[in-house]
Scaffold this motif. Structure first.
Motif, PDB file in Angstrom:
ATOM      1  N   ARG A 175     -51.495 -28.872  -4.554  1.00  0.00           N
ATOM      2  CA  ARG A 175     -51.985 -27.292  -3.553  1.00  0.00           C
ATOM      3  C   ARG A 175     -52.405 -27.734  -2.105  1.00  0.00           C
ATOM      4  NH1 ARG A 175     -53.178 -26.927  -8.989  1.00  0.00           N
ATOM      5  NH2 ARG A 175     -53.111 -24.865  -9.729  1.00  0.00           N
TER       6      ARG A 175
ATOM      7  N   ASN B  86     -60.195 -21.118 -13.490  1.00  0.00           N
ATOM      8  CA  ASN B  86     -59.495 -22.351 -14.218  1.00  0.00           C
ATOM      9  C   ASN B  86     -60.478 -22.263 -15.373  1.00  0.00           C
ATOM     10  OD1 ASN B  86     -57.543 -23.157 -12.425  1.00  0.00           O
ATOM     11  ND2 ASN B  86     -59.080 -24.419 -11.153  1.00  0.00           N
ATOM     12  N   HIS B  87     -61.392 -21.353 -15.875  1.00  0.00           N
ATOM     13  CA  HIS B  87     -62.127 -21.444 -17.027  1.00  0.00           C
ATOM     14  C   HIS B  87     -62.838 -22.733 -17.173  1.00  0.00           C
ATOM     15  CE1 HIS B  87     -60.164 -17.655 -18.225  1.00  0.00           C
ATOM     16  NE2 HIS B  87     -59.008 -18.402 -17.767  1.00  0.00           N
ATOM     17  N   ASP B 110     -72.478 -14.935 -11.787  1.00  0.00           N
ATOM     18  CA  ASP B 110     -71.799 -14.463 -12.924  1.00  0.00           C
ATOM     19  C   ASP B 110     -70.848 -13.448 -12.635  1.00  0.00           C
ATOM     20  OD1 ASP B 110     -73.510 -15.689 -14.701  1.00  0.00           O
ATOM     21  OD2 ASP B 110     -75.151 -14.501 -14.286  1.00  0.00           O
ATOM     22  N   ARG B 111     -71.028 -12.512 -11.516  1.00  0.00           N
ATOM     23  CA  ARG B 111     -70.015 -11.608 -11.242  1.00  0.00           C
ATOM     24  C   ARG B 111     -68.691 -12.287 -10.678  1.00  0.00           C
ATOM     25  NH1 ARG B 111     -72.071  -6.690  -9.964  1.00  0.00           N
ATOM     26  NH2 ARG B 111     -74.298  -6.534  -9.869  1.00  0.00           N
ATOM     27  N   THR B 114     -66.854 -14.198 -13.649  1.00  0.00           N
ATOM     28  CA  THR B 114     -66.163 -13.312 -14.650  1.00  0.00           C
ATOM     29  C   THR B 114     -65.075 -12.525 -14.113  1.00  0.00           C
ATOM     30  OG1 THR B 114     -68.449 -13.231 -15.543  1.00  0.00           O
ATOM     31  CG2 THR B 114     -66.996 -11.612 -16.433  1.00  0.00           C
ATOM     32  N   ASN B 115     -65.185 -11.778 -12.904  1.00  0.00           N
ATOM     33  CA  ASN B 115     -64.212 -10.921 -12.291  1.00  0.00           C
ATOM     34  C   ASN B 115     -64.415 -10.887 -10.859  1.00  0.00           C
ATOM     35  OD1 ASN B 115     -62.576  -9.185 -11.809  1.00  0.00           O
ATOM     36  ND2 ASN B 115     -63.171  -7.267 -12.826  1.00  0.00           N
ATOM     37  N   HIS B 117     -62.160 -10.427  -8.658  1.00  0.00           N
ATOM     38  CA  HIS B 117     -61.414  -9.205  -8.077  1.00  0.00           C
ATOM     39  C   HIS B 117     -62.035  -7.916  -7.976  1.00  0.00           C
ATOM     40  CE1 HIS B 117     -57.800 -11.425  -8.695  1.00  0.00           C
ATOM     41  NE2 HIS B 117     -57.873 -11.741  -9.873  1.00  0.00           N
ATOM     42  N   ALA B 118     -63.119  -7.634  -8.824  1.00  0.00           N
ATOM     43  CA  ALA B 118     -63.799  -6.268  -8.635  1.00  0.00           C
ATOM     44  C   ALA B 118     -65.164  -6.658  -8.026  1.00  0.00           C
ATOM     45  CB  ALA B 118     -63.927  -5.628 -10.094  1.00  0.00           C
ATOM     46  N   GLU B 120     -67.805  -6.590  -5.289  1.00  0.00           N
ATOM     47  CA  GLU B 120     -68.104  -5.972  -3.985  1.00  0.00           C
ATOM     48  C   GLU B 120     -68.397  -7.270  -3.194  1.00  0.00           C
ATOM     49  OE1 GLU B 120     -70.254  -5.376  -6.359  1.00  0.00           O
ATOM     50  OE2 GLU B 120     -69.686  -3.388  -7.080  1.00  0.00           O
ATOM     51  N   LEU B 121     -67.228  -7.395  -2.069  1.00  0.00           N
ATOM     52  CA  LEU B 121     -67.562  -8.441  -1.015  1.00  0.00           C
ATOM     53  C   LEU B 121     -67.382  -7.894   0.248  1.00  0.00           C
ATOM     54  CD1 LEU B 121     -66.085 -11.633  -3.002  1.00  0.00           C
ATOM     55  CD2 LEU B 121     -68.348 -11.296  -2.693  1.00  0.00           C
ATOM     56  N   PRO B 122     -67.928  -8.491   1.456  1.00  0.00           N
ATOM     57  CA  PRO B 122     -67.635  -8.051   2.631  1.00  0.00           C
ATOM     58  C   PRO B 122     -66.155  -8.658   2.936  1.00  0.00           C
ATOM     59  CG  PRO B 122     -69.555  -9.194   2.736  1.00  0.00           C
ATOM     60  CD  PRO B 122     -69.105  -9.268   1.242  1.00  0.00           C
ATOM     61  N   LEU B 135     -54.379 -19.673  -4.570  1.00  0.00           N
ATOM     62  CA  LEU B 135     -53.806 -21.015  -4.485  1.00  0.00           C
ATOM     63  C   LEU B 135     -54.133 -21.871  -5.763  1.00  0.00           C
ATOM     64  CD1 LEU B 135     -52.686 -23.403  -2.625  1.00  0.00           C
ATOM     65  CD2 LEU B 135     -55.037 -24.084  -1.950  1.00  0.00           C
ATOM     66  N   ALA B 136     -55.418 -21.493  -6.549  1.00  0.00           N
ATOM     67  CA  ALA B 136     -55.617 -21.947  -7.661  1.00  0.00           C
ATOM     68  C   ALA B 136     -54.740 -21.639  -8.859  1.00  0.00           C
ATOM     69  CB  ALA B 136     -57.371 -21.308  -8.073  1.00  0.00           C
ATOM     70  N   ARG B 137     -54.316 -20.418  -8.712  1.00  0.00           N
ATOM     71  CA  ARG B 137     -53.446 -19.886  -9.824  1.00  0.00           C
ATOM     72  C   ARG B 137     -51.889 -19.987  -9.570  1.00  0.00           C
ATOM     73  NH1 ARG B 137     -56.791 -14.333 -10.666  1.00  0.00           N
ATOM     74  NH2 ARG B 137     -58.411 -15.086 -11.797  1.00  0.00           N
TER      75      ARG B 137
ATOM     76  N   MET C   1     -73.756  -5.797   1.229  1.00  0.00           N
ATOM     77  CA  MET C   1     -72.885  -4.673   1.360  1.00  0.00           C
ATOM     78  C   MET C   1     -73.331  -3.582   0.576  1.00  0.00           C
ATOM     79  SD  MET C   1     -70.590  -6.751  -0.859  1.00  0.00           S
ATOM     80  CE  MET C   1     -71.998  -7.788  -1.129  1.00  0.00           C
ATOM     81  N   THR C  89     -67.640  -7.815 -16.637  1.00  0.00           N
ATOM     82  CA  THR C  89     -68.738  -8.487 -15.945  1.00  0.00           C
ATOM     83  C   THR C  89     -69.972  -7.838 -16.777  1.00  0.00           C
ATOM     84  OG1 THR C  89     -67.820  -8.676 -14.074  1.00  0.00           O
ATOM     85  CG2 THR C  89     -70.270  -8.905 -14.064  1.00  0.00           C
ATOM     86  N   THR C 114     -66.855 -18.248 -20.498  1.00  0.00           N
ATOM     87  CA  THR C 114     -66.179 -18.902 -19.553  1.00  0.00           C
ATOM     88  C   THR C 114     -64.933 -19.731 -20.248  1.00  0.00           C
ATOM     89  OG1 THR C 114     -68.019 -19.559 -18.286  1.00  0.00           O
ATOM     90  CG2 THR C 114     -66.123 -20.647 -17.752  1.00  0.00           C
TER      91      THR C 114
END
Lengths: 193, 193, 193, 193, 193, 193
Positions: A175, B86-87, B110-111, B114-115, B117-118, B120-122, B135-137, C1, C89, C114
């Motif tokens: 990586r 990477n579980h 936890d957010r 778990t997910n 992608h969804a 909410e982040l700045p 890069l991880a996947r 946010m 989540t 996990t």
């Protein structure tokens, strides 16, 4: 098309490395006849290069008298199988060269990197490659059952640690090479063929 | 069912580590109130633990005055996103605890684990997480285009290196935890909630 | 946010639900001390919430005297394994809390969510989790051979139905949570730890 | 080879269903000319069949005057795309028949079930199918961006809910069909061709 | 919506083919009652169509007295399983029709194309389908172990070659159909039902 | 371990081929200095080898004056990208040799085969490689949008056909090589380096 010579983040020449790294990388360069690009790319961050070299030496060149009996050729087999699985051009080319030399087999690297599953291997090496591929690609599936397969092929606990730890080290190295768009030195493409 | 306490390969207690590691891990234990199991598991191989600690410190606790301006909270965000992808139970639980503390947010770990992608982040943190996940996947997909997305979100070259190098470091750490079936210390599960 | 409190489609408060749903959801709220957000989000469509509750009760709280002997703890195990596989989540957090309580184990939910494969489980629970993961992720692979594995672990036909039907129910629930970007109530994050 | 007629768990004939289900399923059978096997298979568990029917009716046959304007043909399009993605033979065959009838197009079901991506569809239906496939296969990727695509194609919030909720319902139905190895009634294979 | 009739690259009518192809395709058309669209689409490049027909005939209509004893029905089974795995609408529809006729079974094509894993098949046909799916989807996994499974089911070496070579031929055909967006002739949808 | 020399199904020597194939393969052998193993392996079935050669020549050595202007180097680029994606050792090694010669670049084959996404390529070649990879791996995603990307890079309709048809041909060839466990001739490993 024009492109960088070593890494997309630029690089550091041997003479510009801190003294301890200059000596260490210099020793490698003397043996090889050239400075492998990975050292020039990671040299921008000496502390990170130093830790990487320490980790690499501990796993790839273990001192005499350590518990593990995994051979140097087998260690390179883990690296090339892992790097193929991770599609890492630098590591496939550079460690492929070393694998050819270690096995004195000009074809093994291309076989293992392209299709490790169908490469004919003795039982012990098949178990080594399968364990490396499992941990490289689907680490969450590394359950006791997966290890029992390696144990059945005669791998000791220390050898299993070595295979796993080398796979993990190159999960990182591969990586870093992707991150830096690291170019293999031209010499690697033909060594050991 | 019966099972190991720390690692499937056994472990080393703090007092049995070589002096330099005992001091270093001891300092962490004093701050935390317990010895994180990763040090007891990797302690069986002092040279490997030492390199891992050096690499970890260089990336997660960079000395004052270094070029990168990635915050400590952002560094943990990279770790938890990578470890979720990477579980890796140990790293999700242990670094999830640190992430909750760094963000002073009892829900973020936890957010993200778990997910991611969804969650909410700045914009800046979204770009950091997306780069880490890529890069991880799918490290072979890390092309200039992928980096341009991070650049558009304002990440500097040094910050991109940091995100990538931390992701790479935990590609290794996560796999070491899978290899050793590393158990999180019970304390981590509730810290920062 | 800034972000929504419950669902991206808004929500309905308990008092605004039709009387039968108000009573039913109210009973849950009384036991929990709060109204789980899933009911407020799905409450916008009472007929759909009513069918969901009916289905949920039939599978998760079967009346005394039914043929199935799957325990309530085992039912939650199916839910958390499925919800982890689906990266949901809301369900990982909410049902993770219930799983901790049912098993009186503060760590089991984070482990199963996990990395369900490497979580140490007794033979029966391992078979339950493996069947749930197979149906959640690769339903076309659920052939007689897959069921024979569950049968070998001692699951009865009615228990296999239960594991499968609960997995199917949460294949739906998880997707409704993704659709609505459902937020877990803050209380769930710490229950049972 | 010998095999079951309806489901691997056996089935219940119309006359042996509880009165409310007998009436309800009987009405469907009268319209169709036969009892669809899904009702005979799920009839072993009346409470679950009842909840499934309620949910199905709420989403597939919404009463006059509801907010959503998704057409019945479009609802079946979601079902067939979802069922194809989930490799569910029963639902592809049974709902494929209904889709052919609703669109008065003898080819549409085979096209959508085999390759929904390359099926030529108007912009609105393309957005409906893409949203269904995303939620069916990669529900964790259903972020605001995914919904914005649907919104750009003119779908209202209630229509998006409908597409998502129908996809979720058939994530469940498809898995129940896999669980029970449900056989399509022979009549479905030729209806609407 | 408006769209092309045969292929996105246009097509050639029977009368405009070179004489040898006109005769050959004409013979097929006479038996079928129509000119299958694949010949009109590939006819734009006569040399490629000729090679394709030669390959197809060698594998699908082998001359009397050849070593292989794979039946014509079994050959079509390979084609439909492969084409379903490759999501090829033209081949699923066209060869699905032939499969129905060869097996005198109006349901087999929809079953195999939608979910080949769960279709109930005798041991020999199960081994044929499993080998085809392995080579179609994960060709790098076709190791001796994979072939041993086919051998255990009684397939001879020539039959294994046939299954593999037909799968390979349709790995090509399916992709040509995707490339040209090939439309199945309307007649195929109902043949053999 | 002992293993076959050419193919797991044995092989046919040049002198034992039917006269037309002997002449044709002999001409290749004369230019190369050796008989490529693919001809000896497929020679067990002359009709299939003949069709394969015809198809190969039509696409890889098109006669002067044909509409397509895809260069021979570009054709080999498609082959190596496809064969890498399919993990085909024979084709990566054999066509990798030809690609090095056509581009007069000793590194291009290892780069494209290991990681085609990150190989730096001019816009036209990038579009060629991306189209080949899409059709090789995810043929159902080859929609008009995918082709529009190729069109934007300036590929003509005939060139798109060529890229697609060569990818399809090697989807077949790669699988024939996997089926026969075809070994590359030793000469290929070093040609053009």
């Amino acid at each position: 098309m024009s492109q960088h010579e070593v890494s997309r983040f630029g690089h550091v020449d041997l003479d510009d490395l801190p003294p301890d790294l200059r000596e260490r990388v210099g020793a490698v360069a003397e043996r090889s006849g050239f400075v492998p690009n990975v050292f020039r790319a990671l040299g921008r961050r000496p502390a990170e290069l130093r830790a990487f070299l320490d980790h690499h030496d501990a796993l790839m060149n273990p001192p005499e008298g350590t518990a593990s009996t995994l051979s140097k050729a087998e260690r390179e087999l883990v690296v090339v199988a892992t790097s193929g699985a991770n599609h890492c051009t630098y590591c496939v080319v550079a460690h492929g060269a070393i694998l050819r030399i270690r096995y004195a087999d000009p074809e093994i690297a291309d076989r293992v990197a392209t299709n490790p599953h169908a490469t004919e291997l003795p039982v012990r090496e098949r178990a080594i490659v399968d364990l490396a591929l499992l941990l490289a690609r689907d680490p969450d599936r590394l359950t006791e059952a997966g290890l029992d397969a390696a144990r059945a092929a005669g791998l000791t606990e220390e050898e299993i640690w070595d295979v796993g730890a080398i796979t993990a080290l190159f999960a990182m190295s591969n990586r870093l090479a992707h991150l830096t768009a690291l170019r293999p030195n031209p010499e690697f493409f033909t060594m050991g063929r």
